[in-house]
Design a protein around this motif. Structure first.
Motif: not given
Ligand SMILES: [Zn+2]
Lengths: 137, 372
Positions: A25, A28, A39, A42
């Motif tokens: 990701c 994050c 993701c 997140c």
């Molecule tokens: Zn993420």
């Protein structure tokens, strides 16, 4: 009929099964297996496909005796939770005597038969893990 | 709108070779509806999991309605893996909030096929495009979490055995339980290994069962204050901490906030480790301490904590997968109305049922209150 759709399923997932591809990701910064379009941490859509490290540490393991059809010739099967540093995977552990396994030991990826599927006995391959050579030196 | 359970019916979990899925469902429904009519039922919500895979049948809820003499009802089938029963209750709860009279039927047959075929179906509770590539069966994830738990917290295998020992002890007085005999800790350790360090006595028996619940506005047997759920990680590999059941914590907060004091629980213990991790996620025990507290008798009659799994749990009552959550809900409702025929809490005011699928890919919590 069911067999055919299962085979298409296997063909579609072959690349990431063979190469141990995961996702990362950009939002994050976390990596994960399997690759997903969002993701899992997140929910960001800004994810890319990455090759995961092929060396890791065994977090925990079990010796499984109630082994399903298609994999019974290998019974019992060792199943481990492997920490690759950036991500973790659940995988079979091969080339190991159960008594020599220890949580925390180094393991490495190998290409192996995963299971046989259907009446035609189609063999499905993918990545498993084995104790790394440094454990025995 | 106030919604509650107005009737509950159970069939003893067992190997019912001579009975079909419909026969079993019919027995539970007859037991539940002894005193009430069928014509006024607005909805039938059906939960069945393993049977549907072993002996395929689509649109099972409508065929069930025909078998049960409920052709006038609207029907719905709910599937959430091992948590299906409480997922069906969640659907029923919301339908009842809309003013409907809803019959929930959980029914499943696990003894109709050789066990390796049943376990092959049960493997599908895990995500097929990662963990499911491997021969993980149904038990492997439980086994590796159990080892991780023992190593992280320094808990011995003997202490973990307190869970199945207590479940068997409770099941002895539950006439609906499949395994009504006591076991000793040393027999748990010596039993056939299933997923080391877990043995056969850490897991559930393969049995058939059916449970029915009538849920409606003002249902008088027990009130339902919430039925909530949450989605968990798709694998223990992507969980921040594999020994935390995030979805259980989240579903609990959604159902109960932080304050609910509950006298009696029925929780999902497909394997010893999941029963313990649920107690810790519900903050009934500190992390790493649940097994010790069970061993000290905190969660049985006369203990300092709430009564946990007076039915004997999945471990000893049994785990007829699609029916299990409906059993749990029925047992808790019976506890609160003083009609549970086994170990019970006198004057219990609140009860809860907690279910998960697999390693906690989802969790469901139902909260019940005493009437009157
Ligand atoms: Zn993420």
């Amino acid at each position: 009929m069911a067999g055919e759709s299962v085979n298409v399923d296997q063909w579609r997932t072959r690349i990431y099964r063979y190469r141990l591809l995961g996702g990362r990701c950009r939002e994050c910064g976390r990596a994960f297996y399997p690759p997903l379009p969002k993701c899992p941490y997140c929910s960001s859509e800004d994810v890319e496909e990455v090759r995961l490290p092929r060396q890791g540490k065994l977090v925990s393991y079990t010796i499984l005796y109630s082994v399903e059809e298609g994999a019974r010739r290998e019974s019992p099967v060792i199943v481990g939770l492997v920490d690759l540093g950036v991500a973790r995977v659940v995988s079979e552990i091969v080339d190991a005597e159960p008594g020599t396994l220890k949580s925390g030991m180094a393991v490495e990826a190998v290409f192996r038969r995963l299971y046989e599927e259907g009446d035609e006995g189609v063999i499905v391959y993918g990545v498993k893990f084995r104790p790394a050579p440094e454990n025995t030196s | 709108m106030d919604v509650g359970v107005s009737a509950a019916g159970l069939v003893k979990v067992d190997r019912h070779y001579s009975k079909s899925l419909y026969d079993l469902a019919g027995e539970a429904v007859d037991d539940a509806l002894r005193d009430s009519g069928r014509n006024s039922i607005d909805y039938l919500v059906v939960s069945t999991v393993v049977s549907r895979a072993l002996t395929p049948q689509l649109d099972i809820a409508s065929y069930m309605a025909s078998h049960l003499g409920l052709r006038r009802a609207r029907v719905l089938s709910v599937e959430a893996g091992e948590a299906s029963g409480l997922a069906a209750l969640q659907a029923a709860f919301h339908l009842a909030l809309g003013g409907n009279r809803v019959l929930v039927v959980g029914v499943d047959k696990l003894s109709d096929a050789p066990s390796h075929r049943v376990y092959r179906v049960l493997k599908h509770v895990y995500y097929r495009y990662s963990d499911g590539f491997h021969a993980i069966g149904h038990a492997a994830v439980a086994g590796l979490l159990a080892r991780m738990y023992m190593e992280r917290y320094g808990v011995s295998r003997e202490v973990l055995a307190a869970w199945p020992v207590q479940m068997h002890m409770h099941a002895k007085s539950n006439p609906y339980a499949m395994l009504r005999f006591a076991v000793k800790p040393e027999s748990v350790l010596k039993a056939m290994p299933v997923a080391e360090p877990l043995t056969l006595l850490d897991s559930f028996p393969l049995g058939d069962g059916a449970a029915a619940l009538l849920v409606e506005p003002d249902g008088g047997m027990a009130g339902i204050s919430a039925v909530e759920s949450a989605v968990g990680p798709l694998s223990v590999a992507v969980a921040d901490d594999p020994l935390r059941l995030e979805a259980v914590g989240e579903a609990w907060r959604r159902a109960a906030g932080d304050g609910a004091v509950v006298d009696v629980f029925e929780v999902h213990d497909s394997y010893t480790i999941f029963g313990l991790l649920i107690l810790e996620e519900l903050r009934l025990a500190e992390r790493g301490k649940a097994a010790e507290r069970v061993a000290e008798g905190d969660f049985t009659t006369g203990g300092s904590g709430p009564l946990v799994n007076p039915s004997g749990g999945l471990k000893a009552r049994g785990h007829p997968v699609g029916a299990t959550g409906v059993y749990m809900a029925a047992e808790v409702a019976m506890q609160l109305s003083g009609t549970f025929p086994g170990i019970s809490v006198p004057e219990a005011k609140r009860g809860a049922a907690v279910s998960i699928n697999g390693h906690g890919s989802s969790a469901y919590v139902a909260l019940f209150t005493r009437r009157g």
